[in-house]
Design a protein around this motif. Structure first.
Motif, PDB file in Angstrom:
ATOM      1  N   GLY A 403       0.775  -1.222   0.000  1.00 19.24           N
ATOM      2  CA  GLY A 403       0.000   0.000   0.000  1.00 19.24           C
ATOM      3  C   GLY A 403       0.808   1.274   0.000  1.00 19.24           C
ATOM      4  O   GLY A 403       0.250   2.365   0.053  1.00 19.24           O
ATOM      5  N   SER A 404       2.146   1.166  -0.076  1.00 16.49           N
ATOM      6  CA  SER A 404       2.977   2.367   0.033  1.00 16.49           C
ATOM      7  C   SER A 404       2.929   3.234  -1.223  1.00 16.49           C
ATOM      8  O   SER A 404       3.065   4.454  -1.134  1.00 16.49           O
ATOM      9  CB  SER A 404       4.434   1.991   0.338  1.00 16.49           C
ATOM     10  OG  SER A 404       5.000   1.215  -0.711  1.00 16.49           O
ATOM     11  N   ASN A 405       2.758   2.634  -2.401  1.00 19.99           N
ATOM     12  CA  ASN A 405       2.763   3.425  -3.636  1.00 19.99           C
ATOM     13  C   ASN A 405       2.138   2.640  -4.778  1.00 19.99           C
ATOM     14  O   ASN A 405       2.033   1.411  -4.731  1.00 19.99           O
ATOM     15  CB  ASN A 405       4.201   3.803  -4.026  1.00 19.99           C
ATOM     16  CG  ASN A 405       5.038   2.597  -4.418  1.00 19.99           C
ATOM     17  OD1 ASN A 405       5.466   1.812  -3.574  1.00 19.99           O
ATOM     18  ND2 ASN A 405       5.249   2.425  -5.716  1.00 19.99           N
ATOM     19  N   ARG A 406       1.723   3.375  -5.793  1.00 23.33           N
ATOM     20  CA  ARG A 406       1.222   2.754  -7.014  1.00 23.33           C
ATOM     21  C   ARG A 406       2.370   2.620  -8.011  1.00 23.33           C
ATOM     22  O   ARG A 406       3.400   3.272  -7.885  1.00 23.33           O
ATOM     23  CB  ARG A 406       0.099   3.607  -7.621  1.00 23.33           C
ATOM     24  CG  ARG A 406      -1.049   3.834  -6.664  1.00 23.33           C
ATOM     25  CD  ARG A 406      -2.054   4.821  -7.208  1.00 23.33           C
ATOM     26  NE  ARG A 406      -2.960   4.216  -8.176  1.00 23.33           N
ATOM     27  CZ  ARG A 406      -3.953   4.855  -8.777  1.00 23.33           C
ATOM     28  NH1 ARG A 406      -4.163   6.140  -8.519  1.00 23.33           N
ATOM     29  NH2 ARG A 406      -4.743   4.233  -9.620  1.00 23.33           N
ATOM     30  N   GLY A 407       2.204   1.732  -8.983  1.00 25.94           N
ATOM     31  CA  GLY A 407       3.134   1.620 -10.091  1.00 25.94           C
ATOM     32  C   GLY A 407       2.514   2.264 -11.317  1.00 25.94           C
ATOM     33  O   GLY A 407       1.307   2.527 -11.358  1.00 25.94           O
ATOM     34  N   ALA A 408       3.344   2.548 -12.329  1.00 22.74           N
ATOM     35  CA  ALA A 408       2.816   3.171 -13.537  1.00 22.74           C
ATOM     36  C   ALA A 408       3.709   2.851 -14.728  1.00 22.74           C
ATOM     37  O   ALA A 408       4.868   2.443 -14.566  1.00 22.74           O
ATOM     38  CB  ALA A 408       2.693   4.687 -13.353  1.00 22.74           C
ATOM     39  N   TYR A 409       3.157   3.040 -15.925  1.00 23.93           N
ATOM     40  CA  TYR A 409       3.944   3.010 -17.158  1.00 23.93           C
ATOM     41  C   TYR A 409       3.409   4.091 -18.080  1.00 23.93           C
ATOM     42  O   TYR A 409       2.335   4.650 -17.852  1.00 23.93           O
ATOM     43  CB  TYR A 409       3.907   1.632 -17.830  1.00 23.93           C
ATOM     44  CG  TYR A 409       2.539   1.099 -18.166  1.00 23.93           C
ATOM     45  CD1 TYR A 409       1.906   1.415 -19.383  1.00 23.93           C
ATOM     46  CD2 TYR A 409       1.863   0.247 -17.294  1.00 23.93           C
ATOM     47  CE1 TYR A 409       0.660   0.911 -19.694  1.00 23.93           C
ATOM     48  CE2 TYR A 409       0.613  -0.260 -17.598  1.00 23.93           C
ATOM     49  CZ  TYR A 409       0.018   0.067 -18.805  1.00 23.93           C
ATOM     50  OH  TYR A 409      -1.225  -0.438 -19.112  1.00 23.93           O
TER      51      TYR A 409
END
Length: 625
Positions: A403-409
C-alpha cells in the motif's frame, strides 16, 4: 399554515446542508491527515534507502583502498581485484558454462528451444506464475545469447513511434514479478506491434529478480528491435551484493550460481545506457548533469564500466575512462530537483541533483523536448517536474510496504502527449480501509527508523548529553531534532515525527533517552562492548559483503589473520574508533572451536534488533500528524 410549513422545510434543508458540509469538510481533513502521514512514512523509507546507497558508495571506495593495502597479508590467495573489478575480457567460455550442464529428465520446469520464439515467452510466463525455477542450463544460454546481441547495439537505441505503433516505457521493477505480470495483462505482451522500453533496475530488493530478467531477456531475443533494455544503477554486481540479487542467485542456483553471476557482470556492461524516441525524447535511468555530453556518451566504450561504483583503473586509458565513468554515473544516479543549478547528490552519494535550468540547457543543446527517467519511487507511480520537461516513471508498486505506492507506465506516440497508466498489485491489505493501510506503511517506516536510531545509540546519547547542560535528561524539541539530524543525517521532519519516537512532557520537553525505549540490539556475545555491538550492527551489510569477498574458496570461514587485518583496514577507512584489543577479544570469542577460523557470516546474522511490545500497537495509537 402553508407559509410556516414551507419555512420549516427550508430551515431543515439548510441545517441538513450545513451538516453535510461539516461532515464533508471533516472527511476531507481526515483524509488529508492520513495522506500526510503516508507522505512522512514514504519520506522515512526513501531517506534510509538513499543513506544505504551512500554506504554502498563508501564500500566501493573501501575495496579500492583494500586492494592497495591488503596484498601483503594474503597476496597469493587474494582474488578480489580479479573477482570484483578486473573482468576486462570476455573470458568465460560458452562450452564450459552451457554445454557441460545437462538438463536431467527429472526436470519438470520450462524447456526453451533455441532460436527462441514467442512460444517460449508464453512458456516462461506460465512457468513463473506457477513458481517454477528455470534450469541453470537455460539461464546461462539465455544470458550468453543476450550478451551476444547486446554487443552489437549502440550506446543509445533510437526508436520511432507512429499512431499504429505506440511505445510503452516502464520504470524500476526491482524483482517484483507481479507488477510485470500486471503490466502485460493491462498492456499486452511485447511484440512487433507493441514495443517496450524497460528503463533499468530490473533486479534487486524483490524476490523474483532472475525471473524478471529471464522474461525480459527472452522477450528481447525474440523481438530485438521492439523490446529495449536500458541499464539502471542496480544492473551492477556491486549493488547486487548488498541489495539481494546475488543472494537470490546463489539460493536458487546453488551449483551453478557463481557462473551465472560472472556472466551477468559482463551482460550488465553491454546494456545500452539510454533510448532516444522520435529524436525528441531522451529515456535514461537516472538523469543528467550540466556537463552531460550526449556526443561523448554515444562514443564511450560502455563495456569498460563493469561497475558504476568502482574506479575505472582496469584499463590503460585511465584519464579518458575516468571521464566516461563519471558521465555514466551521472546518467544512472542523478535526480531532478526544483532548485536551479547542478550540485552533488548528497542523498545517494553518487551522481548529481539537477535543476530546471540544467534540463533546459541540455535538452535545447541536443534539440530534445523531454527527459523520461526512473530511479525514484513516487506515490502515484509517476511525477512530472521542470515545467513538464522531466517525467519520472516507477513501475514497482508496493515498493516499500503493502500500500505504500502505485506503479505506472507511459505510452508514447509521436505528436501526442504521454499517457500514464497506474496500477497497484492487490493483496489482502489493499482491500483494507485507507486508515489501516496508512498505519501498516507508517508502522513499518517507524520500525526501520528506530533500528537506525538504536544502531547509533552511543553517538546519539553523547550528542544529547552535550546539549543537556543541566543534566536533567531532557532537551527542547529543537535541541533533540538538531541532535537527531546531526548524527543520523537523514533530512527528516524530526519535530513532526517526535511524538512517535520519544516521550514529551507537559512542557514540551523531550525525555531524550526514551528514544531507545522498548528496543535493543540482541548480541550473541555478551562480553562484547556496547559500542562494538552497535558498530557491527550498523555496518553488518558492508562487513558481510567484505568477508564474503575474502572467503575466496566459499567455505563460509575466514582465518583469524584475515579477520584482524581486514578489520583494521575497515576501521581505518571508515574512521571507526574501536580499540584493537576489543576486536582481538571478540575474534577469539568468535573462534569457538579454536581452529584459527571464524564463521563470520553466521556471527553477523546473530545481531538483530528486538522490538518489544511490537504487537501491542494499534492504528489509533500511532499518529504522525
Amino acid at each position: 399554515m402553508g407559509c410556516s410549513s414551507s419555512s420549516t422545510k427550508t430551515r431543515k434543508s439548510e441545517t441538513s446542508l450545513k451538516a453535510a458540509l461539516i461532515i464533508q469538510n471533516w472527511f476531507r481533513g481526515y483524509k488529508a491527515r492520513l495522506k500526510a502521514r503516508q507522505h512522512y512514512a514514504l519520506t522515512i523509507f526513501q531517506s534510509i534507502e538513499y543513506a544505504d546507497e551512500q554506504g554502498q558508495m563508501q564500500l566501493s571506495s573501501f575495496f579500492s583502498f583494500m586492494f592497495e593495502n591488503y596484498a601483503h597479508v594474503h597476496k597469493e590467495e587474494l582474488e578480489l581485484r580479479h573477482q570484483f573489478l578486473e573482468s576486462e575480457q570476455d573470458t568465460w567460455d560458452r562450452h564450459d558454462y552451457v554445454d557441460l550442464i545437462d538438463v536431467p529428465d527429472s526436470y519438470n520446469g520450462p524447456r526453451l528451444q533455441f532460436p527462441l520464439t514467442c512460444t517460449d515467452i508464453d512458456l516462461l510466463l506460465e512457468a513463473f506464475k506457477e513458481q517454477q525455477v528455470l534450469h541453470a542450463h537455460y539461464v546461462l544460454e539465455v544470458l550468453f545469447e543476450t550478451k551476444k546481441v547486446l554487443k552489437q547495439m549502440p550506446n543509445f537505441t533510437h526508436v520511432q513511434t507512429s499512431p499504429s505503433k505506440e511505445l510503452t516505457i516502464c520504470g524500476d521493477l526491482h524483482g517484483k514479478l507481479d507488477d510485470l505480470f500486471m503490466i502485460f495483462y493491462k498492456n499486452g505482451l511485447p511484440s512487433e506491434s507493441n514495443p517496450y522500453v524497460f528503463n533499468g533496475d530490473f533486479v534487486d530488493r524483490g524476490q523474483y529478480s532472475i525471473e524478471i530478467l529471464m522474461i525480459l531477456c527472452v522477450s528481447f531475443l525474440v523481438y530485438p528491435n521492439d523490446l529495449h533494455l536500458n541499464r539502471g544503477n542496480h544492473e551492477d554486481f556491486m549493488m547486487n551484493l548488498r541489495y539481494g540479487f546475488t543472494k537470490e542467485i546463489l539460493h536458487k542456483y546453488k551449483l551453478h550460481g557463481k557462473k551465472i553471476l560472472q556472466i551477468l557482470e559482463e551482460l550488465y556492461a553491454w546494456l545500452p545506457i539510454g533510448t532516444i524516441v522520435d529524436n525528441e525524447i531522451l529515456v535514461i535511468h537516472g538523469g543528467i548533469s550540466e556537463t552531460t555530453d550526449l556526443n561523448l556518451l554515444h562514443r564511450v566504450e560502455r563495456n569498460k564500466v563493469r561497475s558504476n561504483l568502482s574506479p575505472p583503473f582496469q584499463t590503460s586509458r585511465v584519464t579518458d575512462t575516468g571521464s566516461e565513468h563519471s558521465k555514466i554515473i551521472d546518467i544512472l544516479w542523478s535526480d531532478p530537483r526544483g532548485k536551479n543549478g547542478c550540485f552533488p547528490n548528497t542523498g545517494r552519494g553518487g551522481g548529481c541533483y539537477f535543476g530546471p535550468d540544467v534540463t533546459s540547457k541540455i535538452l535545447n543543446k541536443y534539440q530534445l523536448k523531454m527527459l523520461i527517467r526512473s530511479h525514484e519511487c513516487k506515490p502515484e507511480g509517476y511525477e512530472i517536474c521542470h515545467d513538464g520537461k522531466v517525467v519520472t516513471i516507477f513501475s514497482a508498486s508496493n515498493y516499500y510496504e503493502e500500500g505504500s505506492n502505485r506503479g505506472a507506465y507511459i505510452k508514447l506516440c509521436s505528436g501526442t502527449a504521454p499517457r500514464f497508466f497506474q496500477y497497484q498489485v492487490t493483496k489482502a491489505t489493499c482491500f483494507q480501509p485507507l486508515r489501516q493501510r496508512v498505519y501498516t506503511v507508517e508502522s513499518s517506516a517507524l520500525k526501520i527508523l528506530k533500528e537506525r536510531m538504536i544502531s547509533r545509540k552511543s553517538d546519539l546519547t553523547h550528542a544529547f548529553q552535550l546539549q543537556d547542560h543541566r543534566k536533567s535528561g531532557k532537551l527542547s524539541l529543537s535541541q533533540w531534532a538538531f541532535c537527531m539530524e546531526k548524527i543520523l543525517g537523514l533530512n527528516l521532519p524530526w519535530r513532526t515525527l517526535s511524538s512517535n519516537l520519544v516521550n514529551i512532557d507537559k512542557n514540551g520537553n523531550v525525555e531524550y533517552m526514551s528514544s531507545f525505549q522498548n528496543i535493543h540490539i540482541e548480541k550473541p556475545v555478551q562480553e562484547a562492548h556496547s559500542t562494538l555491538v552497535e558498530t557491527l550492527y550498523r555496518y553488518r551489510s558492508d562487513l558481510e559483503i567484505i568477508f564474503n569477498a575474502i572467503d575466496t574458496d566459499h567455505s563460509g570461514l575466514i582465518s583469524m589473520e584475515e579477520f584482524r587485518a581486514t578489520w583494521k583496514l575497515f576501521s581505518s577507512h571508515y574512521n571507526v574508533l574501536i580499540d584493537d584489543s576489543q576486536v582481538n577479544k571478540l575474534a577469539n570469542i568468535m573462534d569457538l572451536n579454536k581452529d584459527g577460523s571464524i564463521d563470520f557470516n553466521e556471527f553477523l546474522k546473530a545481531f538483530y534488533v528486538v522490538h518489544r511490545y511490537e504487537g501491542l500497537m494499534r492504528p489509533d495509537v500511532t499518529n504522525l500528524v
